[in-house]
Scaffold this active site. Structure first.
Site, PDB file in Angstrom:
ATOM      1  N   THR A 251       0.821  -1.211   0.000  1.00 53.50           N
ATOM      2  CA  THR A 251       0.000   0.000   0.000  1.00 53.50           C
ATOM      3  C   THR A 251       0.855   1.262   0.000  1.00 53.50           C
ATOM      4  OG1 THR A 251      -1.533   1.250   1.397  1.00 53.50           O
ATOM      5  CG2 THR A 251      -0.099  -0.276   2.521  1.00 53.50           C
ATOM      6  N   ASP A 252       0.267   2.354  -0.485  1.00 51.66           N
ATOM      7  CA  ASP A 252       0.965   3.647  -0.420  1.00 51.66           C
ATOM      8  C   ASP A 252       1.036   4.185   1.005  1.00 51.66           C
ATOM      9  OD1 ASP A 252      -1.712   4.323  -0.111  1.00 51.66           O
ATOM     10  OD2 ASP A 252      -1.769   5.797  -1.731  1.00 51.66           O
ATOM     11  N   GLU A 253       0.228   3.595   1.920  1.00 53.21           N
ATOM     12  CA  GLU A 253       0.178   4.130   3.289  1.00 53.21           C
ATOM     13  C   GLU A 253       1.502   3.950   4.028  1.00 53.21           C
ATOM     14  OE1 GLU A 253      -3.267   3.426   5.620  1.00 53.21           O
ATOM     15  OE2 GLU A 253      -4.618   3.598   3.927  1.00 53.21           O
TER      16      GLU A 253
ATOM     17  N   TYR B  22      -2.199  -0.457  10.976  1.00 54.22           N
ATOM     18  CA  TYR B  22      -2.294  -1.139   9.674  1.00 54.22           C
ATOM     19  C   TYR B  22      -1.066  -0.836   8.819  1.00 54.22           C
ATOM     20  CZ  TYR B  22      -3.409  -1.627   4.715  1.00 54.22           C
ATOM     21  OH  TYR B  22      -3.338  -1.930   3.371  1.00 54.22           O
TER      22      TYR B  22
ATOM     23  N   LYS C 126       1.943  -3.279   7.394  1.00 54.31           N
ATOM     24  CA  LYS C 126       2.260  -3.460   5.964  1.00 54.31           C
ATOM     25  C   LYS C 126       3.716  -3.048   5.707  1.00 54.31           C
ATOM     26  CE  LYS C 126      -0.059  -4.610   2.988  1.00 54.31           C
ATOM     27  NZ  LYS C 126      -0.433  -5.943   2.438  1.00 54.31           N
TER      28      LYS C 126
HETATM   29  P1  NAD Z   1      -9.791  -7.355   1.925  1.00 56.20           P
HETATM   30  O1  NAD Z   1      -9.850  -7.065   3.393  1.00 56.20           O
HETATM   31  O2  NAD Z   1     -10.978  -7.080   1.092  1.00 56.20           O
HETATM   32  O3  NAD Z   1      -9.416  -8.901   1.701  1.00 56.20           O
HETATM   33  C1  NAD Z   1      -8.454  -9.556   2.465  1.00 56.20           C
HETATM   34  C2  NAD Z   1      -8.588 -11.058   2.214  1.00 56.20           C
HETATM   35  O4  NAD Z   1      -7.560 -11.727   2.961  1.00 56.20           O
HETATM   36  C3  NAD Z   1      -9.929 -11.637   2.702  1.00 56.20           C
HETATM   37  O5  NAD Z   1     -10.437 -12.531   1.747  1.00 56.20           O
HETATM   38  C4  NAD Z   1      -9.568 -12.372   3.983  1.00 56.20           C
HETATM   39  O6  NAD Z   1     -10.421 -13.481   4.255  1.00 56.20           O
HETATM   40  C5  NAD Z   1      -8.134 -12.796   3.679  1.00 56.20           C
HETATM   41  N1  NAD Z   1      -7.367 -13.001   4.910  1.00 56.20           N
HETATM   42  C6  NAD Z   1      -7.262 -12.165   5.975  1.00 56.20           C
HETATM   43  N2  NAD Z   1      -6.491 -12.712   6.915  1.00 56.20           N
HETATM   44  C7  NAD Z   1      -6.074 -13.909   6.435  1.00 56.20           C
HETATM   45  C8  NAD Z   1      -5.233 -14.936   6.940  1.00 56.20           C
HETATM   46  N3  NAD Z   1      -4.673 -14.838   8.156  1.00 56.20           N
HETATM   47  N4  NAD Z   1      -4.994 -16.017   6.173  1.00 56.20           N
HETATM   48  C9  NAD Z   1      -5.574 -16.133   4.941  1.00 56.20           C
HETATM   49  N5  NAD Z   1      -6.395 -15.206   4.430  1.00 56.20           N
HETATM   50  C10 NAD Z   1      -6.633 -14.101   5.163  1.00 56.20           C
HETATM   51  O7  NAD Z   1      -8.514  -6.593   1.413  1.00 56.20           O
HETATM   52  P2  NAD Z   1      -8.263  -5.857   0.005  1.00 56.20           P
HETATM   53  O8  NAD Z   1      -8.777  -4.484   0.087  1.00 56.20           O
HETATM   54  O9  NAD Z   1      -8.669  -6.756  -1.083  1.00 56.20           O
HETATM   55  O10 NAD Z   1      -6.662  -5.766   0.041  1.00 56.20           O
HETATM   56  C11 NAD Z   1      -5.861  -6.835  -0.461  1.00 56.20           C
HETATM   57  C12 NAD Z   1      -4.403  -6.463  -0.309  1.00 56.20           C
HETATM   58  O11 NAD Z   1      -4.135  -5.272  -1.031  1.00 56.20           O
HETATM   59  C13 NAD Z   1      -3.968  -6.192   1.137  1.00 56.20           C
HETATM   60  O12 NAD Z   1      -2.681  -6.723   1.296  1.00 56.20           O
HETATM   61  C14 NAD Z   1      -3.938  -4.677   1.232  1.00 56.20           C
HETATM   62  O13 NAD Z   1      -3.001  -4.256   2.178  1.00 56.20           O
HETATM   63  C15 NAD Z   1      -3.536  -4.301  -0.181  1.00 56.20           C
HETATM   64  N6  NAD Z   1      -4.003  -2.981  -0.658  1.00 56.20           N
HETATM   65  C16 NAD Z   1      -5.321  -2.642  -0.563  1.00 56.20           C
HETATM   66  C17 NAD Z   1      -5.745  -1.420  -1.095  1.00 56.20           C
HETATM   67  C18 NAD Z   1      -7.197  -0.999  -1.049  1.00 56.20           C
HETATM   68  O14 NAD Z   1      -7.509   0.127  -1.420  1.00 56.20           O
HETATM   69  N7  NAD Z   1      -8.123  -1.838  -0.646  1.00 56.20           N
HETATM   70  C19 NAD Z   1      -4.813  -0.551  -1.702  1.00 56.20           C
HETATM   71  C20 NAD Z   1      -3.468  -0.940  -1.749  1.00 56.20           C
HETATM   72  C21 NAD Z   1      -3.071  -2.175  -1.248  1.00 56.20           C
HETATM   73  O1  DAU Z   2      -4.191   3.925   0.386  1.00 54.06           O
HETATM   74  C1  DAU Z   2      -4.388   2.538   0.275  1.00 54.06           C
HETATM   75  C2  DAU Z   2      -5.255   2.067   1.417  1.00 54.06           C
HETATM   76  O2  DAU Z   2      -6.579   2.501   1.123  1.00 54.06           O
HETATM   77  C3  DAU Z   2      -5.234   0.546   1.600  1.00 54.06           C
HETATM   78  O3  DAU Z   2      -3.930   0.147   1.956  1.00 54.06           O
HETATM   79  C4  DAU Z   2      -6.213   0.112   2.688  1.00 54.06           C
HETATM   80  O4  DAU Z   2      -6.251  -1.305   2.768  1.00 54.06           O
HETATM   81  C5  DAU Z   2      -7.591   0.632   2.293  1.00 54.06           C
HETATM   82  O5  DAU Z   2      -8.509   0.336   3.324  1.00 54.06           O
HETATM   83  C6  DAU Z   2      -7.552   2.148   2.071  1.00 54.06           C
HETATM   84  O6  DAU Z   2      -7.314   2.841   3.316  1.00 54.06           O
HETATM   85  P1  DAU Z   2      -8.097   4.195   3.702  1.00 54.06           P
HETATM   86  O7  DAU Z   2      -8.067   4.334   5.159  1.00 54.06           O
HETATM   87  O8  DAU Z   2      -7.616   5.335   2.886  1.00 54.06           O
HETATM   88  O9  DAU Z   2      -9.587   3.787   3.148  1.00 54.06           O
HETATM   89  P2  DAU Z   2     -11.025   4.053   3.795  1.00 54.06           P
HETATM   90  O10 DAU Z   2     -12.008   3.689   2.715  1.00 54.06           O
HETATM   91  O11 DAU Z   2     -11.177   3.437   5.131  1.00 54.06           O
HETATM   92  O12 DAU Z   2     -11.054   5.631   3.981  1.00 54.06           O
HETATM   93  C7  DAU Z   2     -10.855   6.507   2.892  1.00 54.06           C
HETATM   94  C8  DAU Z   2     -10.895   7.919   3.450  1.00 54.06           C
HETATM   95  O13 DAU Z   2     -12.246   8.219   3.886  1.00 54.06           O
HETATM   96  C9  DAU Z   2     -10.025   8.120   4.675  1.00 54.06           C
HETATM   97  O14 DAU Z   2      -9.467   9.428   4.628  1.00 54.06           O
HETATM   98  C10 DAU Z   2     -10.997   8.011   5.854  1.00 54.06           C
HETATM   99  C11 DAU Z   2     -12.293   8.539   5.277  1.00 54.06           C
HETATM  100  N1  DAU Z   2     -13.539   7.956   5.817  1.00 54.06           N
HETATM  101  C12 DAU Z   2     -13.638   6.586   5.843  1.00 54.06           C
HETATM  102  C13 DAU Z   2     -14.790   5.972   6.313  1.00 54.06           C
HETATM  103  C14 DAU Z   2     -14.897   4.466   6.374  1.00 54.06           C
HETATM  104  C15 DAU Z   2     -14.593   8.754   6.214  1.00 54.06           C
HETATM  105  O15 DAU Z   2     -14.508  10.003   6.153  1.00 54.06           O
HETATM  106  N2  DAU Z   2     -15.732   8.153   6.663  1.00 54.06           N
HETATM  107  C16 DAU Z   2     -15.872   6.794   6.764  1.00 54.06           C
HETATM  108  O16 DAU Z   2     -16.935   6.320   7.244  1.00 54.06           O
END
Ligand code: NAD
Ligand code: DAU
Length: 360
Positions: free
Chosen positions: A136-138, A162, A166
């Protein structure tokens, strides 16, 4: 035929990746999806691919070394695509331990198991193997000034449990590459949106709440900025990094699409009003009056913005889906999958929502 071991393939990005790969490669690849099916994992996300002969699902936890080693022993894995993680920042603030366990220790188990399966006697690795760590970019922290970006060389400065977990997992992958010349790549991607995203995340939460006439919680002043990427574009980037990425390199993946949270929320409201029929009863409840500013997230990073220059120049990937189009595709998907939303928001989700937003 290449065999992919995908972890976390029942989650949001993992399931989109699996759909993308079968649409692109059909019967020319084999995918083994390993997922523990936590609250975020949902086999409904894989409807349509689950009957394929070249797809296998294994329910296993990535922290279970024996289970993971068994999968490597029984299959000749070419590529690991490691998505499995605890992914929600708010949950990490309330309960950090599981983030350390899955994201850090689970990644160590995945790395060790792959290393064991791929090692040759002389300490090198079998040809053509690769471990792609999806991150992630975080990990880079928070930006303030407009016009500044995260590059692959930006020092890590994670703030939430989180992002710290990561960052730790990225460091482990880097350590394996540096120490053992372990064949890997890391991708650091910005915020994804699209089908199958669990409604704890901003975009599906706002879509679902608006359709139910519920308040739209905006943290703090609503001016935090995220760089949004349509999930299918991310899936394509991962495929391209597996096939074209230089070993041991990190690639930033981003949407060139910075938006303040409040902009996202108002775009969703306006798009819902545009897409819903006038006689749809849900339309009458949707307006900007639903927007509710609530207590800020603790340690809330102000701004993320990725410079995806390296992946563009070396690999030829760039974001293709404009936000105006991607958000319509996403809303359309949620319209067409009401049962999916009902299923994931029944049971535990209600309790999560009440606890997370209590007093907000
Ligand atoms: P998600 O939470 O939707 O899915 C995570 C999956 O991992 C689920 O299916 C869960 O059952 C599985 N999982 C969790 N713990 C586990 C364990 N101990 N063993 C096996 N499986 C397990 O997550 P996502 O949003 O699809 O993110 C996927 C990956 O991409 C993560 O590594 C996250 O850090 C990264 N990522 C997410 C975003 C985003 O915007 N969502 C952006 C950049 C990177
Ligand atoms: O940047 C990549 C990341 O993006 C991934 O690594 C994470 O897995 C993914 O969850 C996401 O993280 P964020 O914290 O940015 O996503 P989220 O959707 O939780 O929140 C997006 C923005 O919106 C953040 O600034 C918090 C805000 N927010 C979120 C929720 C859930 C609100 O204002 N209200 C809300 O109810």
């Amino acid at each position: 035929m290449k065999t992919y071991l995908v972890t976390g393939g029942a989650g949001f990005i993992g399931s989109n990746f699996i759909h993308y790969m079968f649409e692109k490669y059909d019967n020319d690849i084999r995918i083994i999806n390993v997922d523990a099916l936590t609250y975020a994992g949902n086999l409904e996300n894989l409807k349509g691919v689950d009957t394929r002969d070249n797809y296998t699902f294994v329910k296993a936890d990535i922290t279970d070394k024996d289970a993971i080693e068994k999968i490597f022993a029984e299959n000749d894995i070419d590529y690991v695509v490691h998505f499995a993680a605890e992914s929600h920042v708010d949950r990490s603030i309330k309960n950090p331990e599981v983030f350390v366990s899955t994201n850090v220790y689970g990644t160590a188990v995945m790395l060790n198991s792959a290393m064991k399966a791929w090692s040759l006697e002389d300490g090198t690795f079998r040809e053509g193997k690769k471990f792609l760590h999806v991150s992630t970019d975080e990990v880079y922290g928070s930006l303030s000034e407009p016009g500044t970006y995260f590059y692959e060389t930006t020092p890590y400065s994670p703030h939430s449990p989180y992002s710290a977990s990561k960052a730790s997992s990225d460091m482990l992958v880097k350590a394996y590459m540096d120490t053992y010349k372990f064949p890997a790549n890391i991708t650091n991607c910005s915020n994804n949106y699209g089908p199958y995203q669990f409604p704890e995340k901003l975009i599906p939460l706002v879509i679902n709440n608006a359709l139910n006439g519920k308040k739209l919680p905006v943290y703090g002043d609503g001016k935090n900025v995220r760089d949004w990427l349509y999930v299918r574009d991310h899936a394509k980037a991962i495929d391209m990094v597996i096939n074209k990425g230089r070993l041991f390199e990190t690639y930033n993946v981003g949407g060139h699409n910075e938006k303040q949270n409040i902009e996202i929320v108002t775009i969703i409201i306006d798009t819902l009003l545009e897409m819903l029929d006038d006689n749809d009863p849900r339309k009458a409840n949707i307006s900007r009056d639903l927007i509710t500013y609530v207590e800020d997230r603790k340690g809330h990073d102000r701004r993320y913005a990725i410079a995806p220059d390296k992946i563009k120049s070396e690999i030829g990937w760039e974001p293709e889906t404009m936000f105006a189009e991607g958000i319509k595709l996403t809303i359309k998907w949620y319209f067409e999958h009401e049962d999916w939303m009902k299923n994931v928001t029944s049971g535990d989700y209600q309790k999560y929502y009440e606890d997370m937003y209590a007093g907000k």
